[in-house]
Write a protein that holds these residues in place. Structure first.
Motif, PDB file in Angstrom:
ATOM      1  N   PRO A   1     -36.332  53.504 -50.703  1.00 36.28           N
ATOM      2  CA  PRO A   1     -36.506  54.432 -49.533  1.00 36.28           C
ATOM      3  C   PRO A   1     -37.320  55.820 -50.125  1.00 36.28           C
ATOM      4  CG  PRO A   1     -34.304  53.587 -49.510  1.00 36.28           C
ATOM      5  CD  PRO A   1     -35.077  53.219 -50.811  1.00 36.28           C
ATOM      6  N   VAL A   2     -36.778  56.215 -51.242  1.00 36.68           N
ATOM      7  CA  VAL A   2     -37.541  57.350 -51.667  1.00 36.68           C
ATOM      8  C   VAL A   2     -39.018  57.177 -52.119  1.00 36.68           C
ATOM      9  CG1 VAL A   2     -37.184  59.261 -53.485  1.00 36.68           C
ATOM     10  CG2 VAL A   2     -35.312  57.782 -52.837  1.00 36.68           C
ATOM     11  N   MET A   3     -39.263  55.776 -52.776  1.00 39.82           N
ATOM     12  CA  MET A   3     -40.763  55.698 -52.971  1.00 39.82           C
ATOM     13  C   MET A   3     -41.425  55.593 -51.839  1.00 39.82           C
ATOM     14  SD  MET A   3     -41.167  53.901 -56.602  1.00 39.82           S
ATOM     15  CE  MET A   3     -39.886  52.490 -56.673  1.00 39.82           C
ATOM     16  N   LEU A   4     -41.079  54.920 -50.637  1.00 39.94           N
ATOM     17  CA  LEU A   4     -41.755  54.653 -49.263  1.00 39.94           C
ATOM     18  C   LEU A   4     -42.032  55.994 -48.869  1.00 39.94           C
ATOM     19  CD1 LEU A   4     -40.164  51.454 -47.786  1.00 39.94           C
ATOM     20  CD2 LEU A   4     -42.503  51.817 -48.582  1.00 39.94           C
TER      21      LEU A   4
ATOM     22  N   TYR B   1     -42.409  58.573 -50.308  1.00 38.69           N
ATOM     23  CA  TYR B   1     -43.562  59.433 -50.998  1.00 38.69           C
ATOM     24  C   TYR B   1     -44.872  58.807 -50.810  1.00 38.69           C
ATOM     25  CZ  TYR B   1     -40.396  63.144 -52.436  1.00 38.69           C
ATOM     26  OH  TYR B   1     -39.562  64.541 -52.399  1.00 38.69           O
ATOM     27  N   ARG B   2     -44.877  57.942 -50.246  1.00 35.20           N
ATOM     28  CA  ARG B   2     -46.112  56.912 -49.686  1.00 35.20           C
ATOM     29  C   ARG B   2     -46.659  56.440 -51.041  1.00 35.20           C
ATOM     30  NH1 ARG B   2     -47.457  56.878 -44.968  1.00 35.20           N
ATOM     31  NH2 ARG B   2     -46.705  58.619 -43.678  1.00 35.20           N
ATOM     32  N   TYR B   3     -45.874  55.715 -51.936  1.00 37.83           N
ATOM     33  CA  TYR B   3     -46.241  54.954 -53.235  1.00 37.83           C
ATOM     34  C   TYR B   3     -46.803  53.665 -52.544  1.00 37.83           C
ATOM     35  CZ  TYR B   3     -44.376  57.804 -56.890  1.00 37.83           C
ATOM     36  OH  TYR B   3     -44.270  58.574 -57.997  1.00 37.83           O
ATOM     37  N   ASN B   4     -47.798  53.161 -53.379  1.00 37.81           N
ATOM     38  CA  ASN B   4     -48.375  51.961 -53.321  1.00 37.81           C
ATOM     39  C   ASN B   4     -47.198  50.980 -53.302  1.00 37.81           C
ATOM     40  OD1 ASN B   4     -49.475  49.205 -54.534  1.00 37.81           O
ATOM     41  ND2 ASN B   4     -51.194  50.243 -53.789  1.00 37.81           N
ATOM     42  N   LYS B   5     -47.428  49.975 -52.302  1.00 38.01           N
ATOM     43  CA  LYS B   5     -46.103  48.889 -51.955  1.00 38.01           C
ATOM     44  C   LYS B   5     -46.262  47.695 -53.070  1.00 38.01           C
ATOM     45  CE  LYS B   5     -46.144  49.536 -46.901  1.00 38.01           C
ATOM     46  NZ  LYS B   5     -47.594  49.783 -46.785  1.00 38.01           N
ATOM     47  N   ASP B   6     -47.224  47.446 -53.553  1.00 43.38           N
ATOM     48  CA  ASP B   6     -47.159  46.421 -54.636  1.00 43.38           C
ATOM     49  C   ASP B   6     -46.840  47.123 -56.070  1.00 43.38           C
ATOM     50  OD1 ASP B   6     -49.336  46.770 -56.942  1.00 43.38           O
ATOM     51  OD2 ASP B   6     -50.649  46.565 -55.041  1.00 43.38           O
ATOM     52  N   LEU B   7     -46.772  48.334 -56.127  1.00 43.71           N
ATOM     53  CA  LEU B   7     -46.461  48.991 -57.150  1.00 43.71           C
ATOM     54  C   LEU B   7     -44.760  49.423 -57.167  1.00 43.71           C
ATOM     55  CD1 LEU B   7     -46.772  50.891 -59.851  1.00 43.71           C
ATOM     56  CD2 LEU B   7     -47.100  52.813 -58.503  1.00 43.71           C
ATOM     57  N   ILE B   8     -44.342  49.456 -55.942  1.00 41.93           N
ATOM     58  CA  ILE B   8     -43.042  49.740 -55.508  1.00 41.93           C
ATOM     59  C   ILE B   8     -42.385  48.495 -55.941  1.00 41.93           C
ATOM     60  CG2 ILE B   8     -41.180  49.872 -53.858  1.00 41.93           C
ATOM     61  CD1 ILE B   8     -43.224  51.824 -52.304  1.00 41.93           C
ATOM     62  N   ALA B   9     -42.910  47.225 -55.483  1.00 44.60           N
ATOM     63  CA  ALA B   9     -42.187  45.898 -55.463  1.00 44.60           C
ATOM     64  C   ALA B   9     -42.097  45.445 -57.279  1.00 44.60           C
ATOM     65  CB  ALA B   9     -42.958  44.793 -54.869  1.00 44.60           C
ATOM     66  N   GLY B  10     -43.551  45.542 -57.564  1.00 46.21           N
ATOM     67  CA  GLY B  10     -43.339  45.310 -59.355  1.00 46.21           C
ATOM     68  C   GLY B  10     -42.452  45.766 -60.142  1.00 46.21           C
TER      69      GLY B  10
ATOM     70  N   ILE C   1     -33.672  43.268 -50.064  1.00 46.79           N
ATOM     71  CA  ILE C   1     -33.182  44.820 -49.961  1.00 46.79           C
ATOM     72  C   ILE C   1     -34.460  45.587 -49.462  1.00 46.79           C
ATOM     73  CG2 ILE C   1     -31.497  44.744 -51.413  1.00 46.79           C
ATOM     74  CD1 ILE C   1     -33.384  45.698 -53.425  1.00 46.79           C
ATOM     75  N   ALA C   2     -35.638  44.816 -49.514  1.00 47.27           N
ATOM     76  CA  ALA C   2     -37.077  45.706 -49.077  1.00 47.27           C
ATOM     77  C   ALA C   2     -37.148  45.404 -47.557  1.00 47.27           C
ATOM     78  CB  ALA C   2     -38.009  45.166 -50.064  1.00 47.27           C
ATOM     79  N   PRO C   3     -37.842  46.575 -46.977  1.00 47.76           N
ATOM     80  CA  PRO C   3     -37.937  46.432 -45.521  1.00 47.76           C
ATOM     81  C   PRO C   3     -39.243  45.358 -45.233  1.00 47.76           C
ATOM     82  CG  PRO C   3     -38.991  48.452 -46.609  1.00 47.76           C
ATOM     83  CD  PRO C   3     -38.108  47.830 -47.486  1.00 47.76           C
ATOM     84  N   PRO C   4     -39.593  44.997 -44.325  1.00 52.64           N
ATOM     85  CA  PRO C   4     -40.728  43.955 -44.022  1.00 52.64           C
ATOM     86  C   PRO C   4     -41.922  44.541 -44.266  1.00 52.64           C
ATOM     87  CG  PRO C   4     -39.183  44.181 -42.054  1.00 52.64           C
ATOM     88  CD  PRO C   4     -38.602  45.133 -42.842  1.00 52.64           C
ATOM     89  N   GLU C   5     -42.248  45.772 -44.496  1.00 52.10           N
ATOM     90  CA  GLU C   5     -43.315  46.380 -44.720  1.00 52.10           C
ATOM     91  C   GLU C   5     -44.124  45.906 -46.064  1.00 52.10           C
ATOM     92  OE1 GLU C   5     -41.150  49.852 -43.660  1.00 52.10           O
ATOM     93  OE2 GLU C   5     -42.745  50.752 -44.653  1.00 52.10           O
ATOM     94  N   ILE C   6     -43.018  45.609 -47.149  1.00 48.77           N
ATOM     95  CA  ILE C   6     -43.416  45.010 -48.471  1.00 48.77           C
ATOM     96  C   ILE C   6     -43.347  43.703 -48.247  1.00 48.77           C
ATOM     97  CG2 ILE C   6     -42.637  45.137 -50.793  1.00 48.77           C
ATOM     98  CD1 ILE C   6     -41.402  47.650 -50.245  1.00 48.77           C
TER      99      ILE C   6
END
Ligand code: NA
Ligand code: NA
Lengths: 195, 441, 333
Positions: B130-133, B135-144, B396-401
Motif C-alpha cells: 500500500p505504501v509503495m502504491l 507513492y506511485r512506484y512502478n508496479k513491476d518493481l513493486i511486484a518483483g 495480497i496484491a490489489p488487482p491493478e498489479i
C-alpha cells in the motif's frame, strides 16, 4: 434477465440464488469463524510454551502437538470460505479473454468432473481414518504427549467436507452462469475481496 | 505410456488447468488425483492424497505462517507499518527507490526470523505494497521486490530449505547455514544495487518523497524517526532476540511477533474491534490459500515420484560421464530448469539422491555444492509458471498489479540470483569460509 | 510369474535405513528369486507420511512397509518393548533374542493376531548416543530439571523416574534450539547420523552409551492375505533375505558409527561414559515403566506387553548371568 425462455427457469434460478446458496455459504463462513478462533488459540499455545519453558524451566509435553494439530486443521476449515471469497489464487490473464459462458463452462466441468470426485474419495478416506482412530482410540505416535488423534482427523475431515459443500455451491453458480451469465459474477471475480 | 512419459504429462495437464483459470491449488490437487489413478485405484488414490494432507498438516514449521500473517496485518491496519516505511523513506528518500530498498531490507530482517518464504513475503507485502502504491512506484518493481524480498526466507538463516537439504544430504545444517550467510548478504546487496541503478536510470519507477518532508529539520526528523522506527524496531528485536537468546524456536518466535504487534497497536491506541476481525479474516484467507498450495505441491510431488520422476533426472546426469566443472554446470542447469515447473521439495528430494554420489566421486566440497544448490532452489520460487512467490503475492496484491507485472518484475531479481551463483562458483571461499570458522561451544 | 512389491520406507534415499536395510534387502530378494520378485523401494514421504507407513500397507498404497514398531505408538505397549526399549537388549543380545529367544515368533504372531499382517524382522542397528549436552551428565541426579529433548516412552521415564523436563522439539528445529541453548541436552540417533548432522559442533558434552536405545530392530510388514497368496518358495526366499539383511545391517551400521566415533574422539568434545550405577538406575526405572504399562494393558485385556516384556527381561538377565564365559573385545575406557 429476459434471456431465459421459460419462466420456470427464472424461478429455479432465483430459488437457488436466494434460498439454496446463502445457507450453504453460511456453513463455510461458520467453519471459517471456527478457524479464526483456532488462529488465536495457536498463538496463545505457542506463547504459553515459551513462557513456561523459559521462565519456569517447565516445558509442556503437549504444546508442540497442539500447535501443529491446530494449524493443520484450521487451514482446511477455512478452505471453503476462502473459495467463496475467491482467495484461492488463479492465473487468469488468459482465461479472462474467453467468452464468459465458456469460462463458466470450464469451471463447472472442472468442479463436476475432476474436483468433486477428488473431494469425494479424499473425504471418504479421511473420514475412514477419523472413524478408525475413534473406534480404536488411536493415539498420536512419536509424541511425548500421545493424545488421541480423532479430533485432529475429524477436524481435517470436516474441513474437506466443508470444502466439498462449497464446491457444490460454486458449481451451481457456474451452472447458472452458463445459462445466464448476468445472474452471477464472472468466474474469478466473484465477491473478490482484497485480502 | 511409460511411467516417465506420464510424469512429463503431469506438467502438461497441470499447466493446462492453471492457464484455464482454475485455482493453482485445485489444479495441483486434480492433476495429482488423475495421474494417481494411473498407479492406484480410486480408493487408494483417496488414501494416498489424504496421507499427503496429513503430511502437510503435521508439518510443525508451517505453524509460523498464521502468526506472521497476523503480525503483518495488524501492523498494516494499525498504521504502524506505514509510519515505519515513511521514516525509512525520510532517511533513504534521497536514494532512488528508497521504499523498495526499505522493503528488501525488511525482507532480509524478517527472513532472519523465519525459514518459510510465504511468511516473509506476506508480512513485508501487506505492509509495503500500500505504501509503495501510494507513492506511485512502478508496479513491476513493486511486484518483483516483494517476491524477491520474500524469497530471502530461504537464503538467510534459518531456512526450511537448508534443513531439508541437510537432512537428505546427511550434513550439518549449522555448517550449511553458515555457508549461506555471505552469499545471502551478497545477494541482498545485489538486489539493492539493482533497485538503485534502475531508479537512477528511470526515476519515475521509484519516485522520491515530496521534498518538504525530506527537508524537515534534523530535530523534526529525529522525532518522526523515534515515533516511527522505535516501536517496529522493538518488535523486530523481540522476534530476533527471542531466537538468538534461545528463548523461543523460530516458529514460536513468530507468535512472539504477533503478540508484540498486538501489544504495540494497543499501546498506540489503534486497537479496535474492526482491526481485530479484519486481521483474523485476512489471516484465514491468506493462510488457507498458502497451505492449500503446499498440500497440492506435496501431493503433486508424491505422485510425480511414484511415477518415477527421478529416472528422468538420472538419465540426464549420470549417464553422460562428465568432468567436474560440467557436472556442477549440468546439476545447476537442471535445478534451474526444474524450478520453472516443480516446487522446491520435489527438487531437493528428486535431485539430491542423484547428485550426491557424483559430488562425492568428484570430490566437490559438499558445503560449497549445497550453497550453490540453495541459491538455485531459491530461483524456483520466482520462476513462473510454478512460482510460489508470485502466487503468494497475488493473494495480497490489489488487482491493478497484474500477473504480467509480477513475471516481468521478478526477472531482474532472478538475474541477481544467477550472478550470486556465478560469484560463488568463481570464489568458493564465499561459501566455505564461515563454516570453517565455526567455533561451536 | 513376476511379482512387483512397492515398499514404503521412513527416510530419504541417502539415509542408512535405506542404504543399509531397504536397498540391500531389495537386492537380496532379486538375487534369491532370480529376479522374479522385484521390490521397489520408495523413500520416506512418497507413499505415506513417514509415521504412517503401516497405514499405507493397510490401505493398499504400499505392499510392504519397513520401519520401527515404535511408529505404531504406545497404544499397545508391545510395540514399544519389542524392537527397542530403554535399558533393553544390547547390541550383543538383540539378535540372539530375536532369532533364538522367541522375538521373531512373538512379533509374527502379534501382527497376525492384532493387525492381520505378516511381519518379519528386517534390519537391526546399534546403540544411539545418549545425549549431546551443554551440561555434563554423570549421575542420574544430573538429569534433574534438565531440559532434555526426546520422544516416546523415554520422555515419560526421564520425567517420572529422574525429574528431568523432557521437551518436544521437531527434528527440523533441533540444531537451532541446541545451538541457542533452548534445550540443555538432546538425543537423536546413532553416532554416524548425529555426527553427520553436526550436533557435536554446538554442544560440548557427548554422553554414551545410549542406554535409552541400546540396540534396535525394524520389521517388514505385509497384509496377511497378500503374503499368504504368495508361493511358498518365494515366501521362504523373502524370509532368508530379511534375516540376512538384519545380520548385515547391524554390522555395516556399526562400521559407519566407528568411522564417526574416530572423528568425534579426535575433536574437542568431552566424551562421558556412563557408569554401571547410572545404567542400573535407568534399568530399574525403565523396567518399572514397562511393568506399569503391562499391568495397565492386562487390565484392558491385552496380555501381549506382559508376555514380551517378560521374555525380553528374562533373556537379558540370563544373558548377563551367562555371558561372562565369552571373550569380548569390548572394554571400558
Ligand atoms: Na530465513
Ligand atoms: Na518456479
Amino acid at each position: 434477465m429476459a434471456r431465459s425462455p421459460f419462466v420456470s427457469v427464472d424461478i429455479v434460478k432465483s430459488l437457488l440464488l436466494r434460498r439454496v446458496l446463502p445457507p450453504i455459504d453460511a456453513i463455510g463462513y461458520g467453519l471459517a469463524i471456527l478457524a479464526m478462533g483456532q488462529t488465536v488459540l495457536l498463538n496463545l499455545v505457542m506463547i504459553y510454551e515459551v513462557i513456561v519453558r523459559y521462565g519456569f524451566d517447565a516445558p509442556t509435553l503437549w504444546a508442540n502437538d497442539l500447535t501443529y494439530m491446530t494449524n493443520g486443521t484450521l487451514f482446511l476449515l477455512g478452505a471453503a470460505w476462502t473459495l467463496r471469497m475467491n482467495a484461492h489464487v488463479r492465473i487468469d490473464f488468459l482465461s479472462t479473454l474467453f467468452p464468459v459462458r465458456l469460462q463458466h463452462f470450464i469451471n463447472l466441468a472442472f468442479y463436476v468432473c475432476l474436483f468433486l470426485p477428488l473431494i469425494w474419495y479424499v473425504g471418504l478416506s479421511q473420514g475412514q481414518k477419523a472413524w478408525r482412530a475413534w473406534v480404536k482410540g488411536e493415539l498420536q505416535n512419536m509424541s511425548a504427549w500421545e493424545p488421541v488423534v480423532w479430533p485432529f482427523y475429524t477436524g481435517i475431515t470436516i474441513g474437506v467436507v466443508g470444502l466439498g459443500i462449497q464446491v457444490v455451491a460454486e458449481a451451481i453458480r457456474h451452472a447458472i452462469g452458463l445459462a445466464d451469465p448476468e445472474a452471477v459474477p464472472r468466474p474469478g471475480s466473484g465477491e473478490h475481496v482484497q485480502v | 505410456m511409460t511411467p516417465e512419459m506420464l510424469a512429463i504429462m503431469m506438467f502438461v495437464a497441470l499447466f493446462v488447468l492453471v492457464f484455464l483459470g482454475i485455482p493453482i491449488s485445485f489444479s495441483l490437487l486434480a492433476t495429482s488425483f488423475v495421474f494417481g489413478l494411473s498407479v492406484f485405484s480410486e480408493k487408494v488414490v483417496g488414501s494416498q492424497l489424504s496421507g499427503m494432507i496429513l503430511q502437510t498438516a503435521q508439518q510443525f514449521l508451517l505453524s509460523a505462517v498464521p502468526p506472521f500473517i497476523i503480525m503483518g496485518c495488524i501492523l498494516e491496519r494499525s498504521g504502524i507499518a506505514e509510519r515505519l516505511f515513511q521514516t525509512m523513506q525520510l532517511w533513504m528518500g534521497r536514494f532512488p527507490g528508497g521504499l523498495a530498498l526499505a522493503t528488501i531490507t525488511m525482507g532480509a530482517i524478517f527472513a532472519a526470523s523465519t525459514g518459510i518464504v510465504g511468511a516473509v513475503e506476506v508480512v513485508i507485502g501487506v505492509m509495503a505494497i500500500p505504501v509503495m502504491l501510494k507513492y506511485r512506484y512502478n508496479k513491476d518493481l513493486i511486484a518483483g521486490t516483494i517476491c524477491a524480498g520474500g524469497s530471502l526466507g530461504t537464503m538467510i538463516p534459518p531456512s526450511l530449505v537448508a534443513v531439508i537439504y541437510a537432512s537428505v544430504a546427511n550434513m550439518s545444517v549449522g555448517k550449511l547455514l553458515a555457508g549461506m550467510v555471505i552469499p545471502g548478504l551478497f545477494m541482498v546487496t545485489l538486489f539493492l544495487i539493482y533497485i538503485v541503478i534502475r531508479c537512477v536510470l528511470r526515476p519515475q519507477d521509484g519516485p522520491p518523497v515530496p521534498s518538504d518532508q525530506i527537508n524537515a529539520s534534523f530535530c523534526e526528523k529525529i522525532v518522526i524517526s523515534v515515533t516511527g522506527l522505535v516501536p517496529a524496531s522493538l518488535l523486530i528485536a523481540a522476534v530476533l532476540g527471542s531466537i538468538l537468546l534461545g528463548i523461543a524456536s523460530p516458529t514460536e518466535a513468530a507468535s512472539v511477533g504477533a503478540l508484540g504487534a498486538f501489544l504495540l497497536t494497543t499501546a498506540y491506541g489503534r486497537l479496535s474491534w474492526p482491526v481485530v476481525t479484519d486481521t483474523l479474516r485476512r489471516t484465514i484467507l491468506i493462510n488457507c490459500m498458502i497451505m492449500l498450495i503446499v498440500v497440492g505441491g506435496t501431493m503433486f510431488s508424491s505422485v510425480f515420484r511414484v511415477l518415477g520422476g527421478e529416472k528422468l533426472v538420472a538419465t540426464m546426469v549420470v549417464d553422460l560421464g562428465l568432468g567436474k566443472g560440467m557436472v556442477i554446470f549440468v546439476c545447476m542447469a537442471i535445478v534451474f530448469a526444474a524450478g520453472f515447473v516443480l516446487d522446491w521439495v520435489s527438487i531437493v528430494l528428486i535431485c539430491l539422491p542423484i547428485f550426491l554420489p557424483l559430488v562425492a566421486v568428484m570430490k566437490i566440497d559438499p558445503i560449497w555444492f549445497a550453497v550453490m544448490m540453495v541459491i538455485m532452489i531459491q530461483t524456483s520460487y520466482l520462476t513462473p509458471p510454478m512460482a510460489p512467490s508470485i502466487f503468494y503475492l497475488r493473494s495480497i496484491a490489489p488487482p491493478e498489479i497484474t500477473y504480467k507485472d509480477m513475471c516481468v518484475g521478478v526477472a531482474p531479481y532472478v538475474v541477481c540470483q544467477l550472478l550470486t551463483l556465478l560469484v560463488v562458483i568463481l570464489f568458493p571461499e564465499l561459501a566455505t569460509y564461515l563454516p570453517k570458522q565455526m567455533s561451536g561451544f | 510369474q513376476n511379482i512387483t512389491l512397492r515398499m514404503a520406507t521412513i527416510a530419504p534415499k541417502t539415509a542408512v535405513y535405506n542404504t543399509d536395510i531397504s536397498d540391500p534387502f531389495a537386492a537380496h530378494v532379486a538375487r534369491l528369486t532370480d529376479g522374479k520378485v522385484k521390490v521397489e523401494v520408495y523413500e520416506g514421504g512418497v507413499l505415506a507420511p513417514i509415521f504412517k507407513i503401516y497405514e499405507a500397507v493397510e490401505d493398499g498404497r504400499a505392499d510392504i512397509a519397513v520401519g520401527p514398531p515404535t511408529f505404531l505408538g504406545g497404544q499397545d505397549p508391545t510395540n514399544l518393548i519389542i524392537s527397542s526399549f530403554p535399558s533393553g537388549l544390547g547390541v550383543d543380545s538383540l539378535i540372539p533374542w530375536l532369532y533364538h529367544g522367541g522375538g521373531q515368533e512373538m512379533l509374527t504372531q502379534h501382527r497376525r493376531e492384532k493387525m492381520k499382517m505378516h511381519s518379519y524382522i528386517l534390519g537391526a542397528g546399534p546403540s544411539e548416543i545418549f545425549a549431546h549436552s551443554h551440561k555434563p551428565i554423570r549421575t542420574v541426579e544430573d538429569l534433574k530439571g534438565m531440559k532434555f529433548r526426546t520422544l516416546g516412552n523415554w520422555a515419560a521415564i526421564l520425567k517420572d523416574g529422574f525429574g528431568a523436563s523432557p521437551m518436544v522439539v521437531p527434528g527440523s528445529e533441533l540444531y537451532g534450539m541446541l545451538e541457542k541453548k533452548g534445550v540443555d541436552a538432546m538425543e537423536y540417533s546413532m553416532p554416524s547420523e548425529n555426527k553427520a548432522l553436526g550436533f557435536q559442533e554446538i554442544a560440548k558434552y557427548i554422553i554414551m552409551p545410549g542406554v535409552h536405545a541400546g540396540a534396535w530392530s525394524f520389521e517388514m510388514v505385509m497384509k496377511a492375505e497378500k503374503w499368504d497368496a504368495m508361493p511358498k518358495d518365494i515366501q521362504e526366499k523373502i524370509r532368508v533375505a530379511a534375516k540376512l539383511t538384519t545380520y548385515e545391517s547391524l554390522h555395516s551400521i556399526i562400521m559407519k558409527d566407528f568411522a564417526a566415533l574416530e572423528d568425534l574422539q579426535k575433536g574437542k568434545n568431552e566424551i562421558i561414559i556412563l557408569d554401571d550405577t547410572f545404567k542400573n538406575k535407568v534399568k530399574v526405572a525403565s523396567r518399572k515403566w514397562a511393568e506399569d504399562a503391562a499391568v495397565k494393558a492386562k487390565a484392558e485385556g491385552n496380555l501381549w506387553p506382559e508376555k514380551v516384556a517378560k521374555s525380553v527381561f528374562d533373556f537379558q538377565d540370563r544373558w548377563a548371568k551367562l555371558s561372562p564365559y565369552m571373550v569380548m573385545d569390548h572394554k571400558f575406557q
